[in-house]
Motif scaffolding. Structure first.
Motif, mmCIF file in Angstrom:
data_model
loop_
_atom_site.group_PDB
_atom_site.id
_atom_site.type_symbol
_atom_site.label_atom_id
_atom_site.label_comp_id
_atom_site.label_asym_id
_atom_site.label_seq_id
_atom_site.Cartn_x
_atom_site.Cartn_y
_atom_site.Cartn_z
ATOM 1 N N UNK A 120 2.165 -1.979 -16.255
ATOM 2 C CA UNK A 120 2.975 -2.377 -15.095
ATOM 3 C C UNK A 120 2.483 -1.750 -13.788
ATOM 4 N N UNK A 121 2.050 -0.504 -13.872
ATOM 5 C CA UNK A 121 1.538 0.169 -12.670
ATOM 6 C C UNK A 121 0.260 -0.517 -12.178
ATOM 7 N N UNK A 122 -0.626 -0.835 -13.114
ATOM 8 C CA UNK A 122 -1.900 -1.480 -12.768
ATOM 9 C C UNK A 122 -1.661 -2.862 -12.143
ATOM 10 N N UNK A 123 -0.707 -3.601 -12.683
ATOM 11 C CA UNK A 123 -0.369 -4.920 -12.126
ATOM 12 C C UNK A 123 0.077 -4.773 -10.669
ATOM 13 N N UNK A 124 0.888 -3.751 -10.398
ATOM 14 C CA UNK A 124 1.395 -3.553 -9.032
ATOM 15 C C UNK A 124 0.306 -3.063 -8.082
ATOM 16 N N UNK A 125 -0.576 -2.219 -8.580
ATOM 17 C CA UNK A 125 -1.689 -1.765 -7.734
ATOM 18 C C UNK A 125 -2.573 -2.956 -7.338
ATOM 19 N N UNK A 126 -2.894 -3.798 -8.303
ATOM 20 C CA UNK A 126 -3.735 -4.959 -7.988
ATOM 21 C C UNK A 126 -3.023 -5.900 -7.007
ATOM 22 N N UNK A 127 -1.722 -6.089 -7.236
ATOM 23 C CA UNK A 127 -0.955 -6.965 -6.326
ATOM 24 C C UNK A 127 -0.932 -6.381 -4.916
ATOM 25 N N UNK A 164 0.831 -1.212 0.000
ATOM 26 C CA UNK A 164 0.000 0.000 0.000
ATOM 27 C C UNK A 164 0.865 1.263 0.000
ATOM 28 N N UNK A 165 1.898 1.307 0.835
ATOM 29 C CA UNK A 165 2.715 2.516 0.965
ATOM 30 C C UNK A 165 3.549 2.776 -0.283
ATOM 31 N N UNK A 166 4.242 1.739 -0.783
ATOM 32 C CA UNK A 166 5.161 2.016 -1.897
ATOM 33 C C UNK A 166 4.472 1.997 -3.265
ATOM 34 N N UNK A 167 3.178 1.766 -3.277
ATOM 35 C CA UNK A 167 2.455 1.757 -4.553
ATOM 36 C C UNK A 167 1.305 2.777 -4.532
ATOM 37 N N UNK A 168 0.322 2.584 -3.695
ATOM 38 C CA UNK A 168 -0.820 3.505 -3.629
ATOM 39 C C UNK A 168 -0.398 4.897 -3.140
ATOM 40 N N UNK A 169 0.239 4.973 -1.983
ATOM 41 C CA UNK A 169 0.631 6.275 -1.444
ATOM 42 C C UNK A 169 1.715 6.921 -2.310
ATOM 43 N N UNK A 170 2.611 6.098 -2.849
ATOM 44 C CA UNK A 170 3.659 6.644 -3.726
ATOM 45 C C UNK A 170 3.049 7.238 -4.991
ATOM 46 N N UNK A 171 2.013 6.605 -5.524
ATOM 47 C CA UNK A 171 1.338 7.135 -6.711
ATOM 48 C C UNK A 171 0.639 8.460 -6.375
ATOM 49 N N UNK A 172 0.034 8.522 -5.214
ATOM 50 C CA UNK A 172 -0.616 9.761 -4.774
ATOM 51 C C UNK A 172 0.384 10.915 -4.762
ATOM 52 N N UNK A 173 1.599 10.642 -4.278
ATOM 53 C CA UNK A 173 2.616 11.698 -4.159
ATOM 54 C C UNK A 173 3.307 11.995 -5.497
#
Length: 685
Positions: free
Chosen positions: A106-113, A50-59
């Motif tokens: 690639x981003x979508x794959x990581x978000x789902x994971x 969650x932190x290195x993907x969702x929150x990182x995307x937000x920032x």
């Protein structure tokens, strides 16, 4: 030196934000965002959380968002050929980048994971909401599409951004291209003194007229157009202004007809690509209405409730004109309806809107609104001296806002008067989103409110109509939604909510413009300081719901037209789009002779943005149901009751999109909304 557009200082140096720096700033911000997203996608899906993907995307897009906000804001308030050229050079790049994010495989794959990790599944509150909203947004923007469809969607989004920007420019340029210079004062009989003086000053600024031989200049900006349409006895003057206003966006070189068809076709194609039958369903999937059919059912339901009153009001106006002129009862011309409605209101209630204007000097209205905010929400608003905060124009003011605990919750700019370099209408926007920070601090928010209100005349302050007063309160409500946000996720803060919920905080503020107790705080005669006389106040309240069915039906007509345009393929509409629209609006339009042209070619709410209010204009009435109902708590428990104010902050203003809108409304009211409150307030039951 660093490009000033890229500086993230809270106090923006507007004088340094020159058009020649726009493209390089946007390029740098785009490169920063792309680099950050590349860092996210460089990690393996197994390492995504969650932190290195969702929150990182937000920032990742924060710098770009703040940079682009400054650019687009300046195009709204300080338009120039150089700025427009720079903006239009950068716009396709920004649009393409934003469209590309949900299509990044690639981003979508990581978000789902990341979303499937036990820790992510256990998230609560705003973080759970952010995870769900991000996944839904990606799916809605095409993340699950095959490669070739993603490529088409990207191209389509960029094309829509360019077409809607051109539409917006055409409306602005056509509006600014027209003026009417009057040298015969006889043509201006009936106009209020303030309107005459504003028109004289407008002419003088253009070097027209003199003390001995004055000239009066009228434009299509509302503070100039509206008094003429309501009060000018000379029918030919009203007809001339009306004729100019209704052809905005229809004539070369500012014609929008083909742009409208192209925009509708691209929106329909976008919906089809994303598996929706039409654009309305695509847009409304995550709003309170959920789909186009429900929004349309809401509009039709309201239409059926006000139809009889609307027909009665239209007939009354025709009969009143006939009685006053000694002519047979017949349809009014469209340039007559406002004029005769104002005459009827004056006759029926002995009330003229202009009688209120001396009681609404702009400085007093603003000060009174701030006092209401102090009593209801515990807020303290202070104006900073010009030397302490730079602005984009000398008329613009800058304010700090603190809460009851003394915290600096945010600051804002206010820009209230028309300029040729400024787009029409009134709006709120934000430049910086602060709120709770990861280190436990709370950063202030930065926003702005703009309007095109009656300007000052000579030594006299700007004296406003009551409608303009409501506009100020409305935009301030939006501003409070942003500045009081306590959501740690920036994209969920403030006004970033479902569009059929976003007007609740703005429209509820308008209610304080009608209560004696609150009016006495700001409605003071600009010369004597006296409050509105009781007799005038009684007439004002008596006239409040004058022709309310007609005003309601006008909004319903806009909403119906919007939904019909976005519930049907453009091929179904035939070669004459205006005729098709008119056919859909049977029973919604005031019957006039000649009929008023439809307004799709100048309807910036629908066509000046890739989405904007498209398929969402019904939101105004939807949110009116919410605000009328929510205000009953203040009426019941006290207009300035700080406990109710605190509840509204805690359950609505501070929560942004951190929960479902209906959940927030129920938390404040203790039950779902009641449509009856709106009909009662409008005098329609």
């Amino acid at each position: 030196m660093e490009n000033p557009f890229l500086l993230r200082s809270f106090h923006i140096r507007w004088s340094q934000l020159t058009p020649d720096l726009v493209v390089s700033a946007v390029d740098a911000a785009l490169a920063d965002a792309e680099s950050r997203i590349a860092t996210i996608t460089a990690q393996g899906p197994e390492a995504a959380d969650y932190a290195n993907t969702f929150l990182a995307l937000e920032q990742a897009t924060e710098l770009l968002n703040e940079t682009w906000a400054k650019v687009t804001h300046l195009t709204s308030v300080a338009d120039s050929p150089a700025l427009r050229e720079a903006h239009n050079a950068a716009l396709p790049k920004v649009s393409a980048f934003q469209a590309k994010i949900p299509l990044n495989e690639p981003l979508w794959i990581r978000l789902k994971a990341a979303s499937l990790r036990p820790a992510a599944q256990a998230l609560e509150g705003e973080h759970r909401r952010f995870l769900a909203e991000t996944l839904a947004e990606f799916r809605q923007q095409g993340a699950d599409l095959p490669k070739e469809k993603k490529a088409r969607l990207e191209a389509l989004q960029a094309h829509l951004a360019q077409l809607t920007q051109k539409y917006s420019e055409n409306v602005l340029d056509a509006t600014n291209a027209w003026e009417l210079i009057v040298t015969d004062v006889e043509r201006l009989r009936g106009l209020p003194a303030h309107a005459l003086e504003s028109a004289r000053q407008s002419a003088a600024k253009k070097g027209l007229g003199s003390e001995e031989n004055p000239a009066w200049r009228f434009t299509l900006h509302m503070p100039s157009q509206e008094p003429a349409m309501l009060y000018a006895e000379d029918e030919s003057l009203r007809r001339e202004i009306w004729t100019a206003a209704v052809v905005v966006g229809t004539q070369v070189p500012h014609a929008n007809q083909e742009l409208v068809r192209k925009i509708l076709a691209l929106r329909q194609e976008k919906a089809a690509l994303l598996g929706q039958p039409h654009f309305a369903d695509l847009v409304l999937e995550r709003r309170m209405a959920r789909n186009g059919a429900q929004a349309l059912a809401f509009i039709k339901d309201l239409h059926s409730r006000v139809q009889a009153a609307f027909a009665r009001e239209s007939r009354e106006l025709e009969e009143f004109k006939a009685q006053q002129t000694g002519q047979p009862v017949s349809r009014l011309a469209p340039w007559e309806t406002g004029f005769w409605a104002e005459k009827l209101r004056k006759a029926r209630y002995d009330f003229d809107e202009e009688q209120l204007r001396p009681y609404f000097p702009l400085p007093g209205v603003v000060a009174g609104m701030f006092e209401i905010a102090r009593r209801v929400f515990g807020l303290r608003v202070t104006e900073l001296p010009a030397a302490a905060a730079e602005t984009w124009h000398p008329e613009v003011k800058f304010y700090d806002m603190h809460d009851a605990a003394g915290r600096h919750v945010g600051s804002f700019y206010a820009d209230w008067h028309p300029r040729e370099s400024k787009r029409g209408g009134a709006w709120m926007n934000y430049l910086i989103t602060g709120g709770p920070q990861p280190d436990g601090r709370r950063a202030p928010h930065l926003g702005l409110i703009c309007g095109n209100l009656t300007p000052p005349a000579g030594d006299r302050p700007a004296l406003l109509t009551h409608n303009e007063v409501e506009t100020i309160f409305h935009e301030f409500g939006h501003l409070l939604h942003h500045l009081l946000g306590e959501v740690g996720i920036k994209s969920l803060n403030g006004v970033n909510v479902a569009w059929d919920f976003v007007e609740l905080p703005s429209q509820i503020m308008e209610n304080w413009c009608w209560e004696r107790e609150s009016l006495d705080l700001f409605a003071r005669h600009h010369e004597t300081g006296a409050t509105i006389p009781e007799e005038l106040f009684r007439r004002m309240i008596a006239a409040k719901n004058f022709r309310s069915a007609s005003f309601t039906m006008r909004q319903l007509a806009f909403a119906r037209m919007d939904l019909d345009l976005h519930l049907h393929p453009v091929e179904e509409m035939g070669s004459d789009l205006a005729a098709w629209i008119r056919g859909r609006l049977q029973g919604y339009l005031t019957p006039t002779e000649p009929a008023s042209p439809t307004m799709e070619n100048r309807f910036t709410h629908l066509f000046a943005d890739p989405v904007g209010y498209a398929a969402g204009y019904y939101s105004y009435k939807w949110a009116e149901v919410l605000d009328a109902d929510a205000f009953t708590r203040f009426k019941r428990e006290g207009l300035f009751n700080p406990a109710v104010g605190r509840d509204f902050v805690n359950h609505v203003l501070s929560r942004g999109n951190s929960a479902e809108p209906m959940e927030l409304f129920k938390a404040f009211m203790g039950r779902p909304p009641d449509l009856q409150a709106l009909l009662l307030r409008a005098g329609l039951v």
